[in-house]
Design a protein around this motif. Structure first.
Motif, short mmCIF file in Angstrom:
data_model
loop_
_atom_site.label_atom_id
_atom_site.label_comp_id
_atom_site.label_asym_id
_atom_site.label_seq_id
_atom_site.Cartn_x
_atom_site.Cartn_y
_atom_site.Cartn_z
N GLU A 1 32.84 37.54 38.82
CA GLU A 1 33.83 36.74 39.53
C GLU A 1 34.50 37.54 40.64
OE1 GLU A 1 34.66 33.58 35.95
OE2 GLU A 1 36.24 35.02 36.38
N GLU A 2 34.74 38.82 40.39
CA GLU A 2 35.39 39.63 41.42
C GLU A 2 34.51 39.72 42.67
OE1 GLU A 2 38.28 39.86 40.85
OE2 GLU A 2 38.83 40.81 38.98
N SER A 3 33.21 39.73 42.48
CA SER A 3 32.40 39.86 43.69
C SER A 3 32.41 38.56 44.49
CB SER A 3 30.99 40.38 43.40
OG SER A 3 30.33 39.54 42.55
N SER B 1 47.75 43.74 35.23
CA SER B 1 47.50 43.71 36.67
C SER B 1 46.92 42.35 37.09
CB SER B 1 46.52 44.81 37.07
OG SER B 1 47.05 46.06 36.72
N GLU B 2 46.05 41.82 36.25
CA GLU B 2 45.48 40.50 36.56
C GLU B 2 46.61 39.46 36.64
OE1 GLU B 2 42.33 39.98 37.17
OE2 GLU B 2 41.27 41.68 36.27
N ILE B 3 47.54 39.56 35.73
CA ILE B 3 48.60 38.56 35.63
C ILE B 3 49.61 38.71 36.77
CG2 ILE B 3 50.48 37.69 34.15
CD1 ILE B 3 47.52 37.17 33.20
N MET C 1 41.05 42.27 37.85
CA MET C 1 40.74 43.44 38.66
C MET C 1 41.64 44.60 38.28
SD MET C 1 42.25 41.92 42.20
CE MET C 1 41.87 40.23 42.40
N TYR C 2 41.42 45.70 39.00
CA TYR C 2 42.52 46.62 39.19
C TYR C 2 42.84 47.55 38.04
CZ TYR C 2 42.83 42.15 41.46
OH TYR C 2 42.54 40.98 42.07
N THR C 3 42.06 48.58 37.93
CA THR C 3 42.33 49.56 36.89
C THR C 3 42.87 50.84 37.47
OG1 THR C 3 40.07 50.25 37.14
CG2 THR C 3 40.56 48.75 35.33
N ASP D 1 40.84 32.23 38.03
CA ASP D 1 39.96 33.28 37.50
C ASP D 1 40.77 34.49 37.05
OD1 ASP D 1 37.68 31.82 38.15
OD2 ASP D 1 37.19 33.01 39.94
N GLU D 2 41.75 34.89 37.85
CA GLU D 2 42.52 36.08 37.49
C GLU D 2 43.28 35.86 36.18
OE1 GLU D 2 41.38 38.26 39.16
OE2 GLU D 2 41.32 37.84 41.30
N ALA D 3 43.81 34.65 35.99
CA ALA D 3 44.48 34.35 34.72
C ALA D 3 43.46 34.46 33.58
CB ALA D 3 45.10 32.95 34.75
N GLY D 4 42.25 33.99 33.83
CA GLY D 4 41.19 34.09 32.82
C GLY D 4 40.85 35.55 32.53
N HIS D 5 40.81 36.39 33.57
CA HIS D 5 40.54 37.81 33.35
C HIS D 5 41.64 38.41 32.47
CE1 HIS D 5 38.31 37.96 37.49
NE2 HIS D 5 37.71 37.20 36.61
N GLY D 6 42.87 38.03 32.74
CA GLY D 6 43.98 38.51 31.91
C GLY D 6 43.75 38.14 30.46
FE LIG Z 1 40.53 39.75 38.33
#
Ligand SMILES: [Fe+2]
Ligand SMILES: [Fe+2]
Lengths: 331, 252
Positions: free
Chosen positions: A175-177, A62-64, A1-3, A92-97
């Motif tokens: 995934e964020e949703s 940010s994901e990390i 997330m998070y830009t 999931d967030e680690a995967g986004h990173g």
């Molecule tokens: Fe994320």
């Protein structure tokens, strides 16, 4: 997330011209205007490349870092089901990173370099993760508001002109949703629970509301790189437009939960249909961005410790791989 | 004990091992040596939590007293948890956590394989699902043990020390108590002495590939299966149980 604010906080690395000719720049802009996707091997202006590296790597960081405030409640999650859902979210967030570092690497920067910039403090990450998670309800508020704000920011990024980033965003947004719905569901359960639980939910909203609005970055009038990012179709909507959309969607959700948004000036404008709100405390925002948030030091210390503690492990893995490569070369 | 009681107690014990090792792994989130390992750790911890949920739900069903998975996980006193002492040991450094995983998973996988053939369908179904997950975990942690053992002088020394330190917690894996005997006689459950032979061979092979030495026979700690834990365990439970203890009866 998070830009959030990610297109505005670069220091010293902001768009420098790479000495391109006007013809090259015009041809590039024509491709953008025709909604063509720019791919890793295509020619691109140096400033476009740098802007993307900055934005995508900050997004990855940010994901990390975002794993930490949520990880703070993993060992104390109130039920096994909630523990499993939270763990899956953090995974999931680690995967986004990981995908985002991969997307940034296509622009010619290594993951090691990006990580070094994070650890040295040169690269930024979303300010929201410098706020503490004090109760279980904060896990609900983060999913609902923070992942919710992230989706507002990221849905337009699915149409970003840079192909690898836009494709990573399509995957991430799905995934964020999920995360947003799960967060809302935590809040709903609390609001239908005991008085104590409902108070916990209200307190979490009180603390996370303003920081969530700050996730969209400074007001348009103060946003440095927006115009160029819009022309390049990296950005599709301004910070204030996205923030307004988020508020308009979120206020009715808070009403549904029976919670009060902590803003006594909040009201719906009958003509426009939009909610009007108080001014954001930009002083707080700039303090947090520049390192003075409640948890900036803890977040960075934990990341650096993980990196340092892992040094002997990474070294051992490299040494073992080298021995195996030698052995197979000799065979 | 009635057959249903044997099943309830045995499923609870299996759930305890899965829950406690999962809880320890969860403490490692956001502290991994690299991002790929962060994903693997979270993924594996999620598998163990999932197994704990299945075992506890089944225990509740066999017991028939209306206890939920969360009642088992969060609302028992310390002496009723029957996990192995090995899985409650603090994480230490990455090598300690890897050695713990290898020692535990090589035992747990062998046990689950036998349980897939036991005569109770409830247990054998869960064991079959868990087997697939644990086989994958064991491969992953064994590969790490080999990298660390073979890698550098430092990593070799560190992980040899981890192995020496944790070895004393492996003895109780193979000492049957009444419940193990009942599970074996009533449901064709595992024969722990036979399991030990297999486990020793499996571990010896991994340790040899990692260029490490198997520790000498030594004094073995025990007590986990009887609910007598190490000092670390009370803190783990205090943290894990805090919400359920602070807000009795609340729904989350
Ligand atoms: Fe994320
Ligand atoms: Fe998320």
């Amino acid at each position: 997330m998070y830009t959030q604010g990610l297109d505005q906080s670069g220091r010293g690395d902001s768009a420098k011209s790479g000495g391109e000719s006007k013809e090259q720049l015009d041809a590039f802009q024509a491709r953008i205007d025709a909604e063509e996707k720019i791919e890793a091997k295509d020619w691109m202006p140096e400033a476009y490349r740098r802007t993307l590296i900055r934005q995508i790597s900050q997004h990855a960081h940010s994901e990390i870092i975002g794993m930490q405030p949520e990880g703070n409640w993993l060992t104390r999650a109130p039920s096994l089901k909630r523990k499993a859902i939270l763990l899956a979210k953090i995974q999931d967030e680690a995967g986004h990173g990981l995908y985002l570092y991969g997307a940034a690497e296509t622009l010619g920067v290594s993951r090691d370099q990006m990580v070094a910039d994070l650890l040295s403090g040169k690269a930024k990450y979303s300010s929201i993760f410098n706020y503490p998670t004090l109760t279980w309800a904060d896990i609900g508020a983060i999913g609902w508001l923070v992942d919710g704000a992230a989706i507002m920011n990221q849905i337009p990024l699915c149409r970003c002109s840079y192909g690898p980033y836009s494709r990573a965003m399509i995957r991430v947004c799905k995934e964020e949703s999920f995360h947003q719905r799960q967060g809302f569901e935590i809040m709903l359960t609390l609001c239908r629970g005991t008085e104590e639980q409902k108070a916990m939910a209200q307190d979490a909203l009180n603390r996370f509301w303003w920081p969530s609005l700050m996730m969209f970055g400074p007001n348009d009038s103060a946003s440095k790189h927006s115009a160029q990012s819009m022309a390049w179709k990296i950005k599709r909507f301004s910070n204030d437009e996205l923030r307004q959309k988020f508020i308009d969607v979120t206020v009715p959700q808070a009403d549904f939960l029976g919670l009060t948004i902590p803003d006594d000036k909040l009201r719906q404008n009958e003509e426009t249909g939009h909610y009007e709100h108080s001014e954001i405390d930009w002083q707080e925002f700039f303090e947090v961005i520049s390192g003075n948030g409640p948890c900036n030091k803890e977040r960075m210390a934990k990341r650096r410790k993980a990196h340092d503690d892992g040094a002997w492990v990474r070294e051992a893995a490299r040494a073992h791989a080298a021995k195996k490569a030698d052995a197979s070369a000799a065979a | 004990m009635t057959d249903k009681n044997v099943l309830a107690a045995y499923a609870t014990r299996l759930g305890d091992n899965a829950l406690i090792i999962g809880q320890r792994m969860i403490e490692l989130v956001a502290a991994g040596p690299e991002l790929e390992e962060e994903l693997a750790n979270a993924n594996f911890a999620l598998d163990y939590i999932g197994q704990a949920r299945m075992f506890f739900s089944y225990a509740g069903e066999c017991e028939g007293a209306g206890r939920s998975e969360d009642d088992f996980a969060f609302l028992r006193p310390e002496h009723e948890y029957q996990n192995l002492l090995l899985v409650e040991q603090p994480n230490g450094h990455f090598g300690d956590a890897i050695v713990r995983q290898v020692l535990f998973d090589s035992w747990y996988l062998a046990l689950l394989e036998v349980l897939t053939r036991c005569s109770d369908e409830g247990i054998s179904d869960i064991a079959a699902r868990a087997c697939k997950e644990v086989r994958y975990h064991l491969r992953h942690s064994s590969q790490w043990l080999v990298r660390l053992g073979d890698g550098t002088d430092e990593s070799h020394a560190r992980v040899q020390q981890s192995l020496n330190d944790l070895w004393k917690f492996t003895g109780e894996m193979f000492v049957p108590d009444d419940l193990d005997d009942e599970m074996r006689s009533a449901f064709n459950g595992p024969h722990l002495e036979v399991l030990e032979t297999q486990w020793r061979a499996d571990v010896a092979a991994i340790v040899a590939e990692a260029t490490l030495d198997l520790p000498d026979d030594q004094w073995m700690a025990s007590g986990g299966k009887q609910g007598r834990h190490t000092e670390h365990f009370g803190f783990l439970l205090a943290e894990m149980q805090i919400m359920q203890r602070t807000f009795p009866g609340a729904t989350w």
